[in-house]
Design an enzyme around this catalytic site. Sequence first.
Site, PDB file in Angstrom:
ATOM      1  N   HIS A  53      -2.503   0.914   7.216  1.00 32.76           N
ATOM      2  CA  HIS A  53      -2.787   0.820   5.787  1.00 32.76           C
ATOM      3  C   HIS A  53      -3.028   2.232   5.283  1.00 32.76           C
ATOM      4  O   HIS A  53      -3.480   3.099   6.036  1.00 32.76           O
ATOM      5  CB  HIS A  53      -4.026  -0.062   5.574  1.00 32.76           C
ATOM      6  CG  HIS A  53      -4.377  -0.277   4.146  1.00 32.76           C
ATOM      7  ND1 HIS A  53      -3.573  -0.983   3.277  1.00 32.76           N
ATOM      8  CD2 HIS A  53      -5.444   0.133   3.418  1.00 32.76           C
ATOM      9  CE1 HIS A  53      -4.138  -1.005   2.085  1.00 32.76           C
ATOM     10  NE2 HIS A  53      -5.280  -0.336   2.143  1.00 32.76           N
ATOM     11  N   HIS A 105      -6.101   2.035  -3.483  1.00 30.03           N
ATOM     12  CA  HIS A 105      -5.085   1.489  -2.583  1.00 30.03           C
ATOM     13  C   HIS A 105      -4.665   0.108  -3.068  1.00 30.03           C
ATOM     14  O   HIS A 105      -5.266  -0.445  -3.994  1.00 30.03           O
ATOM     15  CB  HIS A 105      -5.629   1.415  -1.153  1.00 30.03           C
ATOM     16  CG  HIS A 105      -6.822   0.526  -0.998  1.00 30.03           C
ATOM     17  ND1 HIS A 105      -6.832  -0.560  -0.167  1.00 30.03           N
ATOM     18  CD2 HIS A 105      -8.058   0.545  -1.581  1.00 30.03           C
ATOM     19  CE1 HIS A 105      -8.027  -1.156  -0.224  1.00 30.03           C
ATOM     20  NE2 HIS A 105      -8.778  -0.499  -1.080  1.00 30.03           N
ATOM     21  N   CYS A 115       0.806  -1.226   0.000  1.00 33.45           N
ATOM     22  CA  CYS A 115       0.000   0.000   0.000  1.00 33.45           C
ATOM     23  C   CYS A 115       0.839   1.275   0.000  1.00 33.45           C
ATOM     24  O   CYS A 115       0.562   2.202  -0.749  1.00 33.45           O
ATOM     25  CB  CYS A 115      -0.985  -0.007   1.168  1.00 33.45           C
ATOM     26  SG  CYS A 115      -0.234  -0.013   2.811  1.00 33.45           S
TER      27      CYS A 115
END
Length: 166
Positions: A125, A137, A74
């Site tokens: 994240h 993402h 990510c």
Amino acid sequence: MRIFKLLLTSIVFILFTGCFSSNSVALNPKPNPNLKFRDYEENQKLYNQLLAHYKQWKGVKYKYGGNSKKGIDCSAFVQNTYRDALRIKIPRTTKLQSQVGQEIGMADLQIGDLIFFKTGYKTRHVGIYIGGGEFMHASTKVGVTISSLDNPYYIKQIWKIQRVFN
């Protein structure tokens, strides 16, 4: 144009403030009067740049530590997107990315802002907001994708939002 900006801010505020659980962190439901909102043309250009970059990476599998089309995580996807689509250098890791720019509240969310999630005790994240309640993402399950903040999993995990540029 001022009425449009006020209406847009109000709609975003109404849509998102009712969705948070009480354990959401650092989400200021009050609009920040010191922030300048981009005009429609600037937002459209930014959206187009982000979407064009996303289309090149869509479906690339998630790989922790990865930084190529063979697999990407990510924070590498976010760094790559900012560098290639927006010509902005940001750090490689989620931890360092979360310290770049200015922390903002959900009511101030704009295209290009970074959204950070607490997905585990020490796990974080990150994704890039693209408007319409969606963010792009690198998901551990489906790779590079676009997801909705309406998803109960994501909305409950929001940790903070950072504005890297105005």
